[in-house]
Design an enzyme around this catalytic site. Structure first.
Site, PDB file in Angstrom:
ATOM      1  N   CYS A 111     -42.148 -14.781-104.228  1.00  0.00           N
ATOM      2  CA  CYS A 111     -42.480 -17.138-104.129  1.00  0.00           C
ATOM      3  C   CYS A 111     -42.574 -17.646-105.568  1.00  0.00           C
ATOM      4  O   CYS A 111     -42.548 -17.955-106.690  1.00  0.00           O
ATOM      5  CB  CYS A 111     -43.069 -17.189-102.734  1.00  0.00           C
ATOM      6  SG  CYS A 111     -42.964 -18.545-102.549  1.00  0.00           S
ATOM      7  N   HIS A 112     -44.426 -18.062-105.153  1.00  0.00           N
ATOM      8  CA  HIS A 112     -44.433 -18.531-106.763  1.00  0.00           C
ATOM      9  C   HIS A 112     -45.583 -17.654-107.778  1.00  0.00           C
ATOM     10  O   HIS A 112     -46.130 -17.834-108.441  1.00  0.00           O
ATOM     11  CB  HIS A 112     -46.094 -19.076-105.791  1.00  0.00           C
ATOM     12  CG  HIS A 112     -45.301 -20.769-105.474  1.00  0.00           C
ATOM     13  ND1 HIS A 112     -44.697 -20.815-103.800  1.00  0.00           N
ATOM     14  CD2 HIS A 112     -45.802 -21.876-105.865  1.00  0.00           C
ATOM     15  CE1 HIS A 112     -44.702 -21.957-103.461  1.00  0.00           C
ATOM     16  NE2 HIS A 112     -45.125 -22.887-104.992  1.00  0.00           N
TER      17      HIS A 112
END
Length: 186
Positions: A111-112
């Site tokens: 994800c991030h």
């Protein structure tokens, strides 16, 4: 050849992790027999983020500055917006990520969390993916961004989002079982 049931895995996180992105890999890798420790900046339990509010706590086993890369086969970094943004400005985290990289050990970010890999300077010249909102950051760090559920480049595993967690964990197992990776410099 290494097997997942003999593996020692370090998961690093702080407050604001995406709930599923910490819990799913932690629980699945432990269920496969791996010894997995959760390390946090101060060694205390951390609180996740789920949907639009704070989620459940995750217990910590160690303080990030107290762990040694030599004790682990792989590093896992969950995403969320808050967690990796805080981790990427922590010098202990960046030193740890670089040490895992330099020793050819598996590194997995979802994800991030590739923000942490960007800040550590280990994505240049590599294929990678991330949550779509940080695509430009990953590209600006010198990576070839791919819109795929999981991308692996010399033992560095990246995934886009919670929907990719099954293949993300499968790749972690596969890469650990391949053993250490010889890497070109980032």
């Amino acid at each position: 050849m290494p097997v997942i049931s003999d593996a020692k895995i370090l998961l690093i996180s702080t407050h604001g992790f995406e709930q599923s992105e910490l819990e799913f890999p932690r629980d699945q890798l432990r269920a496969k027999g791996a010894k997995l420790h959760v390390a946090t900046p101060v060694g205390n339990a951390i609180k996740g983020w789920e949907g639009s509010d704070w989620g459940r706590e995750a217990e910590a086993d160690a303080k990030i500055s107290d762990v040694s890369v030599e004790d682990y086969d792989a590093l896992v970094i969950p995403g969320g917006q808050i967690n990796p943004d805080l981790l990427r400005v922590d010098e202990d985290v960046l030193e740890l990520v670089k040490a895992f990289h330099d020793q050819g050990k598996t590194i997995a970010a979802v994800c991030h969390a590739p923000w942490v890999l960007v800040e550590a300077g280990i994505l240049k010249g590599r294929d990678a993916t991330s949550y779509h909102s940080i695509k430009t950051d990953v590209i600006n760090a010198g990576a070839a961004w791919k819109d795929e559920a999981v991308v692996v480049d010399q033992g560095i595993i990246t995934s886009r989002q919670p929907g990719d967690l099954k293949v993300f964990v499968s790749k972690i197992v596969e890469e650990i079982e391949e053993g250490a990776h010889r890497r070109k410099a980032a």
